[in-house]
Design an enzyme around this catalytic site. Structure first.
Site, PDB file in Angstrom:
ATOM      1  N   ARG A 198       0.860  -1.165   0.000  1.00  0.00           N
ATOM      2  CA  ARG A 198       0.000   0.000   0.000  1.00  0.00           C
ATOM      3  C   ARG A 198       0.905   1.226   0.000  1.00  0.00           C
ATOM      4  O   ARG A 198       1.970   1.215   0.614  1.00  0.00           O
ATOM      5  CB  ARG A 198      -0.904   0.046   1.263  1.00  0.00           C
ATOM      6  CG  ARG A 198      -2.063  -0.930   1.241  1.00  0.00           C
ATOM      7  CD  ARG A 198      -3.117  -0.512   0.228  1.00  0.00           C
ATOM      8  NE  ARG A 198      -4.249  -1.434   0.155  1.00  0.00           N
ATOM      9  CZ  ARG A 198      -4.334  -2.455  -0.690  1.00  0.00           C
ATOM     10  NH1 ARG A 198      -3.331  -2.724  -1.509  1.00  0.00           N
ATOM     11  NH2 ARG A 198      -5.412  -3.215  -0.707  1.00  0.00           N
ATOM     12  N   GLU A 227      -4.025   7.320  -5.008  1.00  0.00           N
ATOM     13  CA  GLU A 227      -4.006   6.743  -6.360  1.00  0.00           C
ATOM     14  C   GLU A 227      -5.175   7.326  -7.143  1.00  0.00           C
ATOM     15  O   GLU A 227      -6.313   7.155  -6.717  1.00  0.00           O
ATOM     16  CB  GLU A 227      -4.160   5.209  -6.279  1.00  0.00           C
ATOM     17  CG  GLU A 227      -2.905   4.513  -5.794  1.00  0.00           C
ATOM     18  CD  GLU A 227      -3.139   3.042  -5.440  1.00  0.00           C
ATOM     19  OE1 GLU A 227      -4.199   2.485  -5.814  1.00  0.00           O
ATOM     20  OE2 GLU A 227      -2.259   2.450  -4.799  1.00  0.00           O
ATOM     21  N   HIS A 246      -1.795   0.251  -9.842  1.00  0.00           N
ATOM     22  CA  HIS A 246      -2.369  -0.726  -8.905  1.00  0.00           C
ATOM     23  C   HIS A 246      -2.932  -1.917  -9.680  1.00  0.00           C
ATOM     24  O   HIS A 246      -4.116  -2.258  -9.548  1.00  0.00           O
ATOM     25  CB  HIS A 246      -3.456  -0.067  -8.039  1.00  0.00           C
ATOM     26  CG  HIS A 246      -3.700  -0.823  -6.753  1.00  0.00           C
ATOM     27  ND1 HIS A 246      -4.088  -0.214  -5.580  1.00  0.00           N
ATOM     28  CD2 HIS A 246      -3.630  -2.138  -6.455  1.00  0.00           C
ATOM     29  CE1 HIS A 246      -4.220  -1.125  -4.630  1.00  0.00           C
ATOM     30  NE2 HIS A 246      -3.961  -2.295  -5.138  1.00  0.00           N
TER      31      HIS A 246
END
Lengths: 282, 270
Positions: A198, A227, A246
Site C-alpha cells: 500500500r 491513487e 495498482h
C-alpha cells in the site's frame, strides 16, 4: 430497497462503508471485499452493526506475486526506458548507456512473508536470487528451506544487504510509514525499492528525496498514496521510477477467482455457515 | 567485435593480412561467414554461456511486461490526462498459463526453470528431445511445432539463427497460435517473418508480441511495429547488464590473447 439488501460485494473501495450507510441497511449481514487489503474499512464499526466481513486472500496471491516480479525485472533491465528508446523517432542512443542490472544471483529482501511474499520467494529462487526476509514471525524451517530464505529478525540487516527490497506487508497502524528516511538510508545506493503493498507503507516524501539524491538507485511502485498521484507529483517525473496503476490483481483470472471467493463467503454468511475467509476486527 | 561491426567481408580480410582472430561478443555467430574466415586462416571465438542467464531473465521480463500491460500501465500512471484508474482495465495471468519454448538450448532451459516457479505448464520444441532436462522442469516435448503453437498462451523463441530457423515463424505458424497468445522473441529478428507478424498483430490473429530482436536493428522509424499498441520492443538488450558485459569483454580478451599466442582458444567457434 434498502430493507432488502443483505450482502454487499465491495469492488475497489466502493461504496464507502460509513455509519450512515450501515444505519440505512438494517438487514445487511455481510460485506465481501474484492481483494485482500482491508485498510479502507473500519472493521470495528462494521462489526458493531453485527455485519460480518470477508476478503479474498487466496485469489490474489499469484497475480500479485507475478506483478512484483514483473516490476523487479522491468526496473532492473530498464524495460520501460529502453522500450521508449526503441520506438522513439530519434535513433540517437549509446549502447553503453542502456545497461541494466543482473537479476540472477542478486539479493532480494522480502518485507512481509505472508502468502504473497512466499510466492515471490518461490519465483525469485528460480532466478537463483539470494533471498532474505523480514516478518512479524519467523516461518517454519522447512518453508524457509524450500525457498532458501534467510530470516532477518531486524529489518536493518535486510535493508543493508539487499539489492532489491520488495514490500509485501498489509497496511496497519504498525506498518504505516514502515519505510522512511532511516530505512532508505540503510539501503544500498544501488538498491531498488519495489512496493506492491500500500502507498502509505512508504513515506513518500522521504522516498522522493532518496531517489533525487541517489540514496537509493531506483523504485518501482504499483501503489502510491493517493491513487492516482496528483499530476504534478515529483515521482511521475523521475527517470529511475516505474509506476503502475495498482494492477497487482488486475488479471481476468484473478478477478474471476476474487468474485468466486466473495460469493462463497456471502452464501456462507447468509446461510449461517462458517465463512472461508472471514475477517474479524482485531 | 561488438554488435556485428565491422562487417567482416572479403575486402576487409584481404586488407588485413596479419589478422589472426575475430572475437565476437555474445553467442550468435549468424553475422559471420565462417567458411570465408577459415579460408583466410582467421580464427573465430564467441562468448556462449555467460549470456544465457541474462537473456533468459529478459525473456521472462518481456513475458510479464506484455501480459500485465506494464508499459501501457506506466503511461496511464504518469499521463497528465489521467484522473482515475479504470476499474475494468485488466491484463492476463502468467501463473498457471502455458508457455511454449521453441529451442530448448541453454537459454531455453533457463527460461523453463524460471517459468516452472510461476506454476506454468511448459511445452517445448527442439531439434532433439531432452529427456533428462524435461523431468527437471516438467516440460512436455512437442515433436511437431504445430502442437506447441496450438496450445500455448505464450510462445517464446530461443533458437539460434541458421538456414533452417530462418522465417521459422511465418503466416502459417502465426495462424496456428491462439488468438489470445503472445509471441516473445529473444533469438534473432530473421527467425520471424516480420511482415507476416505485422499482419497477424493488426488482424488480431495473435494478441501481442514482445521483441528484443528485429530485422534490421534498429527498425526504420516509420515501421508499423513501432506503432502497434500490443507490441513491446527492446533494443537487443538480452545480455545488457554491467556484470555480464564485463565478463564478456574479459572472455573476448582471453580469446584474443590465446589466439595471438598460438595457444588453444577458449570459446573457439569451428
Amino acid at each position: 430497497l434498502s430493507k432488502k439488501v443483505q450482502a454487499i460485494y465491495l469492488w475497489w473501495h466502493k461504496p464507502v462503508i460509513d455509519r450512515e450507510l450501515l444505519q440505512s441497511l438494517p438487514n445487511l449481514k455481510v460485506i465481501a471485499n474484492s481483494g485482500v487489503g482491508m485498510n479502507h474499512l473500519d472493521l470495528k464499526l462494521v462489526a458493531s452493526f453485527g455485519v460480518k466481513m470477508a476478503n479474498a486472500p487466496r485469489a490474489v496471491s499469484s497475480s500479485t506475486a507475478d506483478a512484483g516480479m514483473a516490476l523487479l525485472l522491468a526496473s532492473a533491465r530498464r524495460l520501460v526506458e529502453v522500450h521508449h528508446i526503441a520506438i522513439s523517432s530519434s535513433m540517437d542512443y549509446c549502447e553503453a548507456d542502456i545497461l541494466g542490472v543482473k537479476v540472477s544471483g542478486a539479493t532480494l529482501g522480502i518485507i512481509g512473508m505472508g502468502r504473497i511474499g512466499y510466492k515471490i520467494a518461490l519465483r525469485a529462487k528460480a532466478f537463483e536470487m539470494k533471498i532474505l526476509y523480514h516478518n512479524r514471525t519467523q516461518r517454519k524451517a522447512q518453508e524457509e528451506k524450500a525457498v532458501g530464505a534467510t530470516y532477518c529478525e531486524k529489518i536493518d540487516s535486510l535493508l543493508q544487504q539487499a539489492d532489491f527490497v520488495m514490500v509485501v506487508v498489509s497496511l496497519t497502524p504498525q506498518t504505516c510509514n514502515l519505510i522512511g528516511k532511516r530505512e532508505l538510508e540503510l539501503m544500498k545506493p544501488t538498491a531498488t525499492l519495489i512496493n506492491i503493498s500500500r502507498g502509505a507503507v512508504v513515506d513518500q516524501e522521504a522516498l522522493v528525496m532518496a531517489l533525487q539524491t541517489g540514496v537509493i538507485g531506483a523504485a518501482a511502485l504499483d501503489v502510491t498514496y493517493p491513487e492516482p498521484l496528483p499530476r504534478d507529483h515529483p515521482l511521475l517525473k523521475l527517470k529511475n521510477v516505474i509506476i503502475t496503476p495498482h494492477l497487482g490483481i488486475k488479471t481476468d483470472k484473478a478477478c474471476y477467482m476474487i468474485t468466486e471467493e466473495a460469493v462463497e463467503n456471502i452464501l456462507a454468511a447468509l446461510n449461517g455457515l462458517p465463512m472461508p475467509s472471514e475477517v474479524l476486527p482485531s | 567485435m561488438w554488435y556485428h561491426k565491422p562487417v567482416v567481408s572479403k575486402e576487409l580480410l584481404q586488407s588485413l593480412p596479419n589478422l589472426r582472430i575475430v572475437a565476437s561478443s555474445g553467442v550468435g555467430i549468424d553475422h559471420l561467414d565462417l567458411n570465408l574466415l577459415s579460408s583466410f586462416g582467421v580464427k573465430v571465438s564467441n562468448t556462449p554461456f555467460i549470456v544465457s542467464t541474462d537473456t533468459a531473465d529478459l525473456g521472462m521480463a518481456l513475458m510479464l511486461a506484455s501480459s500485465r500491460r506494464l508499459v501501457e500501465g506506466y503511461e496511464m500512471a504518469v499521463s497528465p490526462d489521467t484522473e482515475y484508474f479504470p476499474a475494468d482495465w485488466l491484463g492476463a495471468e502468467v501463473s498457471g498459463a502455458t508457455l511454449g519454448i521453441v529451442g530448448m538450448g541453454t537459454i531455453g532451459y533457463k527460461v523453463a526453470e524460471r517459468a516452472k516457479a510461476f506454476e506454468m505448464k511448459i511445452l517445448y520444441h527442439n531439434r532433439s528431445q531432452r529427456k533428462k532436462e524435461e523431468s527437471a522442469v516438467g516440460a512436455v516435448y512437442c515433436k511437431k511445432i504445430d502442437d506447441l503453437l496450438q496450445q500455448s498462451d505464450f510462445v517464446l523463441l530461443a533458437v539460434n539463427l541458421t538456414p533452417e530457423t530462418h522465417k521459422l515463424i511465418g503466416k502459417r505458424e502465426l495462424e496456428l497460435m491462439k488468438p489470445t497468445a503472445t509471441l516473445i522473441n529473444i533469438s534473432r529478428g530473421l527467425v520471424v517473418d516480420q511482415d507476416a507478424l505485422v499482419e497477424a498483430l493488426q488482424n488480431k490473429v495473435i494478441k501481442a508480441a514482445a521483441l528484443d530482436v528485429t530485422y534490421p536493428e534498429p527498425l526504420p522509424r516509420d515501421h508499423p511495429l513501432l506503432k502497434l499498441k500490443n507490441v513491446i520492443i527492446t533494443p537487443h538488450i538480452g545480455s545488457a547488464t554491467k556484470k555480464t558485459r564485463r565478463i564478456m569483454m574479459e572472455e573476448m580478451t582471453e580469446s584474443i590473447q590465446a589466439g595471438l599466442a598460438g595457444l588453444p582458444i577458449p570459446h573457439e567457434v569451428l
